[in-house]
Motif scaffolding. Structure first.
Motif, PDB file in Angstrom:
ATOM      1  N   GLU A  27       4.855  -4.443 -10.483  1.00  0.00           N
ATOM      2  CA  GLU A  27       4.888  -2.996 -10.255  1.00  0.00           C
ATOM      3  C   GLU A  27       4.298  -2.705  -8.880  1.00  0.00           C
ATOM      4  N   PRO A  28       5.061  -2.043  -7.996  1.00  0.00           N
ATOM      5  CA  PRO A  28       4.499  -1.681  -6.689  1.00  0.00           C
ATOM      6  C   PRO A  28       3.521  -0.524  -6.829  1.00  0.00           C
ATOM      7  N   LEU A  29       2.431  -0.594  -6.063  1.00  0.00           N
ATOM      8  CA  LEU A  29       1.422   0.463  -6.086  1.00  0.00           C
ATOM      9  C   LEU A  29       1.242   1.043  -4.691  1.00  0.00           C
ATOM     10  N   LYS A  30       1.018   2.337  -4.641  1.00  0.00           N
ATOM     11  CA  LYS A  30       0.677   3.001  -3.385  1.00  0.00           C
ATOM     12  C   LYS A  30      -0.813   2.769  -3.120  1.00  0.00           C
ATOM     13  N   PRO A  31      -1.254   2.909  -1.873  1.00  0.00           N
ATOM     14  CA  PRO A  31      -2.675   2.683  -1.573  1.00  0.00           C
ATOM     15  C   PRO A  31      -3.630   3.472  -2.477  1.00  0.00           C
ATOM     16  N   GLU A  32      -3.313   4.729  -2.772  1.00  0.00           N
ATOM     17  CA  GLU A  32      -4.211   5.516  -3.620  1.00  0.00           C
ATOM     18  C   GLU A  32      -4.293   4.953  -5.039  1.00  0.00           C
ATOM     19  N   HIS A 108       1.590  -5.041  -6.777  1.00  0.00           N
ATOM     20  CA  HIS A 108       1.367  -5.355  -5.371  1.00  0.00           C
ATOM     21  C   HIS A 108       1.298  -4.078  -4.564  1.00  0.00           C
ATOM     22  N   LEU A 109       0.558  -4.159  -3.456  1.00  0.00           N
ATOM     23  CA  LEU A 109       0.412  -3.030  -2.555  1.00  0.00           C
ATOM     24  C   LEU A 109       1.718  -2.869  -1.804  1.00  0.00           C
ATOM     25  N   ASP A 110       2.464  -1.841  -2.150  1.00  0.00           N
ATOM     26  CA  ASP A 110       3.754  -1.580  -1.527  1.00  0.00           C
ATOM     27  C   ASP A 110       3.555  -1.310  -0.033  1.00  0.00           C
TER      28      ASP A 110
END
Length: 127
Positions: A27-32, A108-110
């Motif tokens: 799952e991609p995650l945004k920095p926040e 992962h950090l998108d």
């Protein structure tokens, strides 16, 4: 892209032809989103040692791409893992390999550290 190929063995690269495709477990995650999970998820940085020492996310541990066997030794398959690299390509490659090893909770950090730095979020240096 060529740089990361140098940092992993050709054998590791050829194990999976799908390194650039997101596995269903990832799952991609945004920095926040990463910021919210810093204390409860394992942050694994798969960049080179030099890149890691120049700046990484707080609490991140370093396992350069191609060292997924070491991750397996240190973290159980039920661990919630956020993978980080410079742009998101190496973290995706590491996620593919970890997914084939039975990991189900992969993130992962998108956009990688490039996105993190654009947001001017805190980094630690050294280690």
């Amino acid at each position: 892209m060529m740089i990361w190929l140098i940092n992993m063995s050709l054998k590791d690269y050829l194990r999976g032809k799908d390194y650039f495709i997101d596995p269903p477990e990832l799952e991609p995650l945004k920095p926040e989103d990463v910021m919210k999970r810093l204390n409860e998820y394992k942050i694994i940085d798969v960049r080179t040692g030099i890149e890691f020492r120049r700046g990484h996310i707080k609490n991140a541990v370093h396992y350069k791409l191609g060292r997924e066997d070491d991750i397996v030794k240190d973290f159980g398959r039920d661990a919630k893992i956020i993978l980080v690299c410079k742009t998101g390509h190496r973290s995706r490659a590491a996620a593919n390999r970890l997914a084939r090893m039975g990991y189900k909770k992969l993130y992962h950090l998108d956009g990688g550290m490039n996105t993190w730095r654009k947001e001017k979020l805190p980094e630690e240096k050294g280690k």
